[in-house]
Design a protein around this motif. Structure first.
Motif, short mmCIF file in Angstrom:
data_model
loop_
_atom_site.label_atom_id
_atom_site.label_comp_id
_atom_site.label_asym_id
_atom_site.label_seq_id
_atom_site.Cartn_x
_atom_site.Cartn_y
_atom_site.Cartn_z
N LEU A 54 45.43 42.83 43.21
CA LEU A 54 44.91 44.15 43.59
C LEU A 54 44.13 44.06 44.89
O LEU A 54 44.19 44.97 45.73
CB LEU A 54 44.03 44.70 42.46
N MET A 55 43.40 42.96 45.07
CA MET A 55 42.67 42.77 46.32
C MET A 55 43.62 42.57 47.51
O MET A 55 43.27 42.86 48.66
CB MET A 55 41.71 41.58 46.19
N ALA A 56 44.82 42.07 47.21
CA ALA A 56 45.83 41.91 48.26
C ALA A 56 46.64 43.18 48.47
O ALA A 56 47.58 43.17 49.28
CB ALA A 56 46.75 40.74 47.92
N GLY A 57 46.31 44.24 47.76
CA GLY A 57 47.01 45.51 47.92
C GLY A 57 48.18 45.70 46.98
O GLY A 57 49.05 46.55 47.24
N LYS A 58 48.22 44.97 45.85
CA LYS A 58 49.33 45.07 44.90
C LYS A 58 48.76 45.34 43.51
O LYS A 58 48.12 44.47 42.92
CB LYS A 58 50.15 43.77 44.88
N VAL A 100 46.97 31.78 39.78
CA VAL A 100 45.78 32.53 40.22
C VAL A 100 45.27 31.98 41.54
O VAL A 100 44.83 32.73 42.42
CB VAL A 100 44.69 32.47 39.12
N ILE A 101 45.36 30.66 41.70
CA ILE A 101 44.94 30.06 42.97
C ILE A 101 45.85 30.52 44.11
O ILE A 101 45.39 30.84 45.22
CB ILE A 101 44.94 28.52 42.85
N LEU A 102 47.16 30.60 43.83
CA LEU A 102 48.10 31.07 44.86
C LEU A 102 47.84 32.52 45.22
O LEU A 102 47.86 32.88 46.41
CB LEU A 102 49.54 30.89 44.36
N SER A 103 47.58 33.36 44.23
CA SER A 103 47.31 34.77 44.51
C SER A 103 45.98 34.96 45.24
O SER A 103 45.82 35.89 46.03
CB SER A 103 47.31 35.58 43.21
N SER A 104 45.03 34.05 45.01
CA SER A 104 43.76 34.13 45.74
C SER A 104 43.96 33.79 47.21
O SER A 104 43.34 34.40 48.09
CB SER A 104 42.74 33.18 45.11
N CYS A 105 44.83 32.82 47.48
CA CYS A 105 45.12 32.48 48.88
C CYS A 105 45.92 33.58 49.58
O CYS A 105 45.83 33.75 50.81
CB CYS A 105 45.88 31.16 48.95
N ALA A 107 55.41 34.22 40.64
CA ALA A 107 55.41 33.80 42.05
C ALA A 107 56.05 34.88 42.92
O ALA A 107 55.60 35.12 44.06
CB ALA A 107 56.15 32.48 42.19
N LEU A 108 57.07 35.54 42.41
CA LEU A 108 57.69 36.64 43.16
C LEU A 108 56.71 37.80 43.36
O LEU A 108 56.68 38.42 44.43
CB LEU A 108 58.95 37.12 42.44
N LEU A 109 55.93 38.09 42.33
CA LEU A 109 54.91 39.15 42.47
C LEU A 109 53.85 38.77 43.51
O LEU A 109 53.35 39.62 44.24
CB LEU A 109 54.24 39.41 41.12
N THR A 110 53.52 37.47 43.55
CA THR A 110 52.46 37.04 44.46
C THR A 110 52.95 36.99 45.91
O THR A 110 52.25 37.45 46.82
CB THR A 110 51.97 35.65 44.03
N VAL A 111 54.14 36.46 46.14
CA VAL A 111 54.61 36.27 47.51
C VAL A 111 55.11 37.57 48.12
O VAL A 111 54.80 37.91 49.27
CB VAL A 111 55.71 35.19 47.52
N PHE A 112 55.88 38.31 47.32
CA PHE A 112 56.48 39.53 47.85
C PHE A 112 55.72 40.77 47.33
O PHE A 112 56.16 41.86 47.41
CB PHE A 112 57.94 39.62 47.47
#
Length: 256
Positions: free
Chosen positions: A141-145, A191-196, A251-256
């Protein structure tokens, strides 16, 4: 004057007899005494305790005196003392929240090469998985998703699929809560990947490589725990493959 005297004499003369008056008075007194005694006898028959001493009607187990409470414990309820709360379990333990186990499971996930304790990982602890799912949704959500619905939906369906697969592969069997607990704890690297992803863009080659590394990390940790808990030696790669597919969706949710 003679007429006046004759009129006075007629006025004081009457047929009233004093003897009859005395007789009727005596009869009424006798009537009252007779029926009064009858009523007294009836009252004594209905309430025999009025003439008997009160000690005759006390229970045989009563050891006290009249107008004084007995010291027998049967007459008074026993209330629990405050000393009984010393043996009560803590509230967090009754709710199934053990911070020591949560910390041990987290360290096991963060270090894929560390041997897993099957007795701890076999517990259906959902405190850590729920926390990690909320953290993943918050970082996205902080990344706009805004992807909370996808996270919960894919988690429930993925846990159901892996639970069915593990029950087919293992003779011991595993519960749905245990599968959800292990997969939820192994979501921590994601969670670490989504934080980055909040500070960096993973749309290029760097994002693809990072996503593959995180997927491998999560799947190896989850398969290691399942192998240790279900005593499935030599089948880690077979368990790691469906786990990699499961974490690839996140991972798809996080990257894209």
């Amino acid at each position: 004057m003679s007429n006046l005297e004759e009129h006075d004499m007629d006025f004081y003369q009457s047929n009233y007899v004093i003897d009859n008056q005395e007789q009727s008075c005596n009869d009424s007194i006798a009537y009252g005494i007779f029926y009064g005694s009858r009523e007294t006898q009836a009252t004594e028959q209905q309430h025999p305790s009025s003439s008997a001493p009160p000690e005759m009607f006390l229970p045989s187990s009563y050891a006290g005196q009249i107008f004084q409470p007995a010291s027998n414990s049967d007459y008074y309820p026993q209330f629990p003392s405050d000393d009984g709360f010393d043996g009560e379990r803590p509230l967090l333990e009754e709710l199934g929240i053990n911070f020591d186990h949560i910390w041990q499971k987290t360290l096991t996930v963060l270090n894929p090469m560390k041997p897993a304790d099957g007795s701890i990982m076999n517990e259906t602890d959902l405190t850590g998985p729920i926390l990690f799912c909320v953290a993943l949704g918050a970082t996205l959500l902080m990344a706009g998703k805004a992807q909370f619905g996808y996270i919960y939906g894919m988690s429930a369906i993925g846990c159901l699929g892996i639970h069915t697969l593990l029950n087919l592969m293992s003779s011991a069997g595993v519960s749905y809560g245990c599968v959800a607990s292990v997969l939820g704890y192994c979501l921590l690297p994601m969670v670490i990947l989504s934080s980055c992803a909040i500070f960096f863009s993973f749309q290029g080659t760097l994002g693809t490589v990072s996503a593959l590394l995180i997927i491998t990390w999560c799947s190896l940790s989850a398969s290691k725990i399942f192998i240790s808990a279900l005593a499935m030696e030599g089948q880690q790669l077979l368990v790691a493959y469906p786990c990699a597919l499961f974490y690839g969706l996140f991972a798809l949710l996080t990257v894209f």
